[in-house]
Motif scaffolding. Structure first.
Motif, mmCIF file in Angstrom:
data_model
loop_
_atom_site.group_PDB
_atom_site.id
_atom_site.type_symbol
_atom_site.label_atom_id
_atom_site.label_comp_id
_atom_site.label_asym_id
_atom_site.label_seq_id
_atom_site.Cartn_x
_atom_site.Cartn_y
_atom_site.Cartn_z
ATOM 1 N N UNK A 6 -1.828 -37.377 0.386
ATOM 2 C CA UNK A 6 -0.568 -37.955 -0.068
ATOM 3 C C UNK A 6 0.239 -38.452 1.129
ATOM 4 N N UNK A 7 1.065 -39.469 0.872
ATOM 5 C CA UNK A 7 2.040 -39.904 1.871
ATOM 6 C C UNK A 7 3.296 -39.068 1.664
ATOM 7 N N UNK A 8 3.422 -38.014 2.439
ATOM 8 C CA UNK A 8 4.453 -37.019 2.181
ATOM 9 C C UNK A 8 5.802 -37.438 2.743
ATOM 10 N N UNK A 9 6.833 -37.100 2.001
ATOM 11 C CA UNK A 9 8.218 -37.208 2.449
ATOM 12 C C UNK A 9 8.750 -35.791 2.595
ATOM 13 N N UNK A 10 9.238 -35.449 3.780
ATOM 14 C CA UNK A 10 9.824 -34.124 3.998
ATOM 15 C C UNK A 10 11.333 -34.221 3.804
ATOM 16 N N UNK A 11 11.851 -33.381 2.910
ATOM 17 C CA UNK A 11 13.273 -33.374 2.585
ATOM 18 C C UNK A 11 13.890 -32.084 3.088
ATOM 19 N N UNK A 12 14.959 -32.139 3.874
ATOM 20 C CA UNK A 12 15.618 -30.903 4.300
ATOM 21 C C UNK A 12 16.070 -30.095 3.080
ATOM 22 N N UNK A 13 15.849 -28.796 3.132
ATOM 23 C CA UNK A 13 16.280 -27.914 2.045
ATOM 24 C C UNK A 13 17.738 -27.540 2.299
ATOM 25 N N UNK A 14 18.593 -27.978 1.408
ATOM 26 C CA UNK A 14 20.026 -27.759 1.553
ATOM 27 C C UNK A 14 20.563 -27.092 0.291
ATOM 28 N N UNK A 15 21.815 -26.657 0.362
ATOM 29 C CA UNK A 15 22.405 -25.902 -0.736
ATOM 30 C C UNK A 15 22.409 -26.682 -2.038
ATOM 31 N N UNK A 16 22.520 -28.025 -1.973
ATOM 32 C CA UNK A 16 22.591 -28.793 -3.210
ATOM 33 C C UNK A 16 21.246 -28.922 -3.909
ATOM 34 N N UNK A 17 20.175 -28.432 -3.270
ATOM 35 C CA UNK A 17 18.862 -28.387 -3.910
ATOM 36 C C UNK A 17 18.510 -26.988 -4.403
ATOM 37 N N UNK A 18 19.416 -26.049 -4.256
ATOM 38 C CA UNK A 18 19.154 -24.661 -4.645
ATOM 39 C C UNK A 18 20.167 -24.198 -5.678
ATOM 40 N N UNK A 19 19.701 -23.390 -6.611
ATOM 41 C CA UNK A 19 20.575 -22.762 -7.596
ATOM 42 C C UNK A 19 20.281 -21.264 -7.620
ATOM 43 N N UNK A 20 21.335 -20.488 -7.889
ATOM 44 C CA UNK A 20 21.171 -19.050 -8.046
ATOM 45 C C UNK A 20 21.409 -18.238 -6.796
ATOM 46 N N UNK A 21 21.618 -18.884 -5.645
ATOM 47 C CA UNK A 21 21.881 -18.159 -4.400
ATOM 48 C C UNK A 21 23.368 -18.234 -4.084
ATOM 49 N N UNK A 22 23.917 -17.151 -3.542
ATOM 50 C CA UNK A 22 25.316 -17.135 -3.131
ATOM 51 C C UNK A 22 25.498 -17.427 -1.648
ATOM 52 N N UNK A 23 24.397 -17.401 -0.876
ATOM 53 C CA UNK A 23 24.503 -17.631 0.564
ATOM 54 C C UNK A 23 23.138 -18.064 1.071
ATOM 55 N N UNK A 24 23.136 -18.860 2.141
ATOM 56 C CA UNK A 24 21.902 -19.277 2.806
ATOM 57 C C UNK A 24 22.003 -18.908 4.276
ATOM 58 N N UNK A 25 21.001 -18.193 4.763
ATOM 59 C CA UNK A 25 20.966 -17.777 6.166
ATOM 60 C C UNK A 25 19.916 -18.592 6.911
ATOM 61 N N UNK A 26 20.320 -19.188 8.020
ATOM 62 C CA UNK A 26 19.369 -19.900 8.858
ATOM 63 C C UNK A 26 18.570 -18.902 9.679
ATOM 64 N N UNK A 27 17.247 -18.946 9.603
ATOM 65 C CA UNK A 27 16.364 -18.043 10.336
ATOM 66 C C UNK A 27 15.513 -18.869 11.302
ATOM 67 N N UNK A 28 14.759 -18.214 12.185
ATOM 68 C CA UNK A 28 13.866 -18.979 13.064
ATOM 69 C C UNK A 28 12.832 -19.802 12.306
ATOM 70 N N UNK A 29 12.579 -19.446 11.035
ATOM 71 C CA UNK A 29 11.536 -20.133 10.271
ATOM 72 C C UNK A 29 12.097 -21.172 9.320
ATOM 73 N N UNK A 30 13.340 -20.999 8.864
ATOM 74 C CA UNK A 30 13.894 -21.915 7.883
ATOM 75 C C UNK A 30 15.176 -21.359 7.283
ATOM 76 N N UNK A 31 15.203 -21.281 5.951
ATOM 77 C CA UNK A 31 16.366 -20.784 5.228
ATOM 78 C C UNK A 31 15.982 -19.574 4.391
ATOM 79 N N UNK A 32 16.830 -18.541 4.448
ATOM 80 C CA UNK A 32 16.638 -17.354 3.629
ATOM 81 C C UNK A 32 17.751 -17.299 2.584
ATOM 82 N N UNK A 33 17.436 -17.487 1.291
ATOM 83 C CA UNK A 33 18.468 -17.369 0.261
ATOM 84 C C UNK A 33 18.899 -15.908 0.097
ATOM 85 N N UNK A 34 20.189 -15.720 -0.057
ATOM 86 C CA UNK A 34 20.746 -14.394 -0.329
ATOM 87 C C UNK A 34 21.465 -14.425 -1.666
ATOM 88 N N UNK A 35 21.448 -13.277 -2.360
ATOM 89 C CA UNK A 35 22.163 -13.170 -3.635
ATOM 90 C C UNK A 35 23.462 -12.384 -3.502
#
Length: 395
Positions: A6-35
């Motif tokens: 596939x010709x892939x498009x990489x999209x940054x994962x941001x809060x507006x693409x997530x539901x159900x989390x109250x907080x997002x923590x930036x980690x060395x690997x990416x994003x960790x959703x918190x409840x």
């Protein structure tokens, strides 16, 4: 790693693409959703709660796209219990326009080995993996990927073969729910089939699930998180963890419930608020906690729980499920005289004696997948339909 076809498009994962989390923590690997929000997490040093709130029950990626292929790189943390057969890998549920469209799992990841006999835990790092869905329908559609409800999941990268955008607001009401491991998902088959997720789907609402395994303990920081989270409907399923942990006596329980409700009402003064008492749990109906693993069964490779309290101690205020149900019903009756939007539901209407005979709790504490479906369908029928506390009067 991305596949080559596939010709892939990489999209940054941001809060507006997530539901159900109250907080997002930036980690060395990416994003960790918190409840739970950072302030709440900072006020509790309990490792069990830290593990539970970082497991993304009810958290899902949601986007609109023409893509027919989706890849999501994640770094899961898997639990291993000493002496118990390995747990299956967490499940990722794919929904397209609200309908189930696939499931996948990610192997590898970090490992948290827990020894219940000693109370110790060991964390070992591991590699990230990729969940892949292909063959999605052509055309514009709403896509949801529900993250494993029982695995801490760091989000590393999202790839699609067409652009994505946030799902437009559909005007659905937001249901904010708090409860124990049963609400968290316990032994549900997958993240979109926990009983709150099923009830939310049947009720046509957007779920924020603050079901916290072992963590429904009337903590003030949890009440403040509920207070500060925008919601149209709120429910609290209280009781079993207070018996599990033998945390307080009746004398402390009553004002703690009042304080919890007072705090929520500070932010949601007129929001429909439903207090749900515990479902039937035979080992703790009339026997206090704490709960403990049945080590005789554990030696045979089965995880079962037993009640270790003395029924005679009920007279001194030790909590049982029977006592908690009676007191919750009384508290709601008292407060409802001045709060017409406060409601009560006996948990045995969701799972009671007849259900226990037909669908016993496999480990004596937690429902299985069939019972999650039963509870979800019953809750939706009692809460969201005409005459229920969450009926949509605007519909």
């Amino acid at each position: 790693m991305p596949t080559a076809e596939h010709d892939w498009i990489t999209t940054p994962i941001t809060a507006d693409l997530l539901r159900g989390a109250l907080d997002l923590e930036r980690t060395p690997h990416g994003l960790l959703p918190h409840r739970l929000p950072a302030r709440a997490r900072a006020q509790c040093a309990d490792g069990q709660l830290a593990m539970a709130e970082s497991q993304p029950s009810g958290v899902r990626l949601a986007f609109r796209t023409r893509a027919t292929a989706v890849e999501l790189d994640t770094l899961p943390t898997k639990r291993v219990y000493v002496g118990v057969p390995p747990r299956p890998d967490g499940v990722y549920d794919l929904l397209v326009d609200g309908r189930p469209a696939g499931q996948a799992q990610v192997s590898g990841g970090n490992t948290l080995t827990i020894d219940m006999a000693t109370g110790t835990a060991e964390h070992r790092p591991g590699p990230a993996g990729t969940v892949r869905f292909t063959g999605l329908p052509e055309g514009v559609k709403n896509v949801e990927i529900w993250l494993p409800h029982n695995e801490t999941t760091e989000l590393v990268a999202l790839r699609t073969d067409a652009p994505v955008e946030p799902v437009p607001d559909r005007g659905r009401r937001v249901w904010l729910h708090h409860g124990s491991s049963i609400s968290h998902g316990s032994d549900a088959a997958s993240p979109s089939t926990t009983w709150p997720a099923l009830a939310a789907s049947l009720g046509g609402v957007e779920l924020i699930n603050l079901g916290l395994g072992g963590g429904a303990l009337l903590d003030p920081f949890t009440a403040r998180a509920l207070r500060d989270t925008p919601a149209d409907l709120i429910s609290l399923k209280l009781g079993i963890n207070l018996v599990n942990t033998d945390l307080m006596r009746l004398r402390a329980f009553t004002p703690a419930v009042h304080g919890f409700l007072d705090t929520i009402r500070d932010g949601h003064p007129t929001t429909p608020l439903l207090v749900v008492s515990p479902i039937l749990c035979p080992i703790h109906e009339d026997t206090p906690g704490p709960s403990a693993p049945d080590f005789a069964a554990l030696s045979g490779g089965r995880l079962l729980f037993r009640a270790t309290g003395d029924p005679a101690e009920r007279a001194s205020g030790k909590l049982t499920l029977t006592a908690i149900r009676d007191e919750l019903a009384r508290i709601v009756r008292q407060r409802a005289a001045d709060d017409p939007n406060l409601h009560h539901l006996d948990g045995r209407d969701l799972y009671g004696p007849a259900d226990s005979a037909e669908l016993p709790l496999p480990d004596r504490l937690h429902p299985d997948a069939a019972t999650h479906r039963l509870i979800g369908e019953r809750f939706a029928g009692l809460a969201f339909t005409t005459g229920g506390p969450f009926a949509d009067h605007a519909a």
